[in-house]
Design an enzyme around this catalytic site. Structure first.
Site, PDB file in Angstrom:
ATOM      1  N   GLU A  33      33.293 -78.594 -32.567  1.00 10.70           N
ATOM      2  CA  GLU A  33      34.618 -77.989 -32.700  1.00 10.70           C
ATOM      3  C   GLU A  33      35.328 -78.440 -33.971  1.00 10.70           C
ATOM      4  OE1 GLU A  33      35.751 -77.673 -27.933  1.00 10.70           O
ATOM      5  OE2 GLU A  33      36.007 -79.573 -28.995  1.00 10.70           O
ATOM      6  N   ASP A  87      34.734 -69.265 -21.722  1.00  5.44           N
ATOM      7  CA  ASP A  87      34.171 -68.836 -20.441  1.00  5.44           C
ATOM      8  C   ASP A  87      35.321 -68.483 -19.511  1.00  5.44           C
ATOM      9  OD1 ASP A  87      34.793 -71.348 -18.634  1.00  5.44           O
ATOM     10  OD2 ASP A  87      34.007 -72.133 -20.521  1.00  5.44           O
TER      11      ASP A  87
END
Length: 253
Positions: A14, A217
């Protein structure tokens, strides 16, 4: 000298795109973490991977506030969507954060952090406003470059959402857990594992902060087809583009 901003993520993937753009980097190690100081888009910054979970995130935030004396902190990374209108690839800018697994009842109300009198910790309004604007502009600018990844991962025209993000020390990955969270906290947009702990520390330290998440998700049994690819090809580059769009608009101190 420009303002010093802390840019934090839980995972190396990230943070990778931002680290690649850091100029004149100097790396220091404290409490098992690598703190990368340097210049980014005209500002002094420090980048650090916190690790996963509330304790790791809180320890990192405290080090940044106390040892580095940063002027503001931005946490970026991925989260699971809780609302039906929030889709994979969308961006969430937190306006409030809450620990969904905090429960000291009956001594204190459920979700309330003991001795603080609050369960919801607001982000800095000006900083979050600026990041939301940057997110909308960066999504538009980055869409062409990320189109192939969007298509491969089934992402269609990502949007920006603003609101409540909840955090807890468990990975929410079943429909049962997702439904329970939505029932208990019907306005929660997304769930992750660090933001509310960062919020509590920043509140205690009077440190302006914001939390920026890309939805990877739906926090249920249908796990994302390729989480690693999503972080590497979408969340990391998109989060970096948003942060850099925001930094370029901040006047040097």
């Amino acid at each position: 000298m420009g303002l010093r901003f802390a840019l934090v993520a839980a995972l190396e993937e990230e943070l990778r795109t931002l680290l690649a753009a850091l100029q004149s980097p100097v790396t220091e190690h404290h409490a098992g973490r690598a703190f990368h100081r340097g210049r980014l888009d005209g500002h002094d910054v420090v980048l650090v991977r916190s690790g996963i979970g509330k304790v790791a995130a809180a320890a990192t935030a405290l080090l940044l506030a106390d040892r580095y004396g940063v002027d503001a902190l931005v946490f970026t990374g991925v989260a699971g969507a809780l609302q039906p209108e929030a889709s994979i690839g969308d961006v969430v800018v937190a306006r409030e954060l809450l620990q969904h697994d905090m429960d000291a009842s009956p001594l204190f109300p459920r979700h309330e952090v003991p001795l603080t009198g609050r369960s919801r910790f607001p982000t800095d309004a000006d900083l979050s406003d600026a990041l939301a604007r940057a997110a909308r502009d960066a999504l538009e600018a980055e869409r062409i470059g990320l189109d192939s990844s969007f298509a491969a991962l089934g992402i269609d025209r990502p949007r920006v959402h603003e609101g409540l993000v909840v955090s807890g020390d468990r990975f929410v990955a079943t429909s049962l857990e997702r439904t329970a969270l939505r029932t208990e906290l019907p306005d929660a947009l997304a769930v992750e594992m660090e933001g509310a702990a960062v919020a509590q520390v920043c509140h205690d330290c009077d440190l302006p902060f914001a939390v920026l998440r890309t939805l990877s998700d739906c926090a249920d049994d249908s796990a994302h087809v390729d989480f690693g690819r999503f972080v590497a090809e979408v969340a990391g580059p998109l989060g970096a583009a948003i942060v850099r769009t925001w930094l370029r608009r901040v006047e040097p101190a």
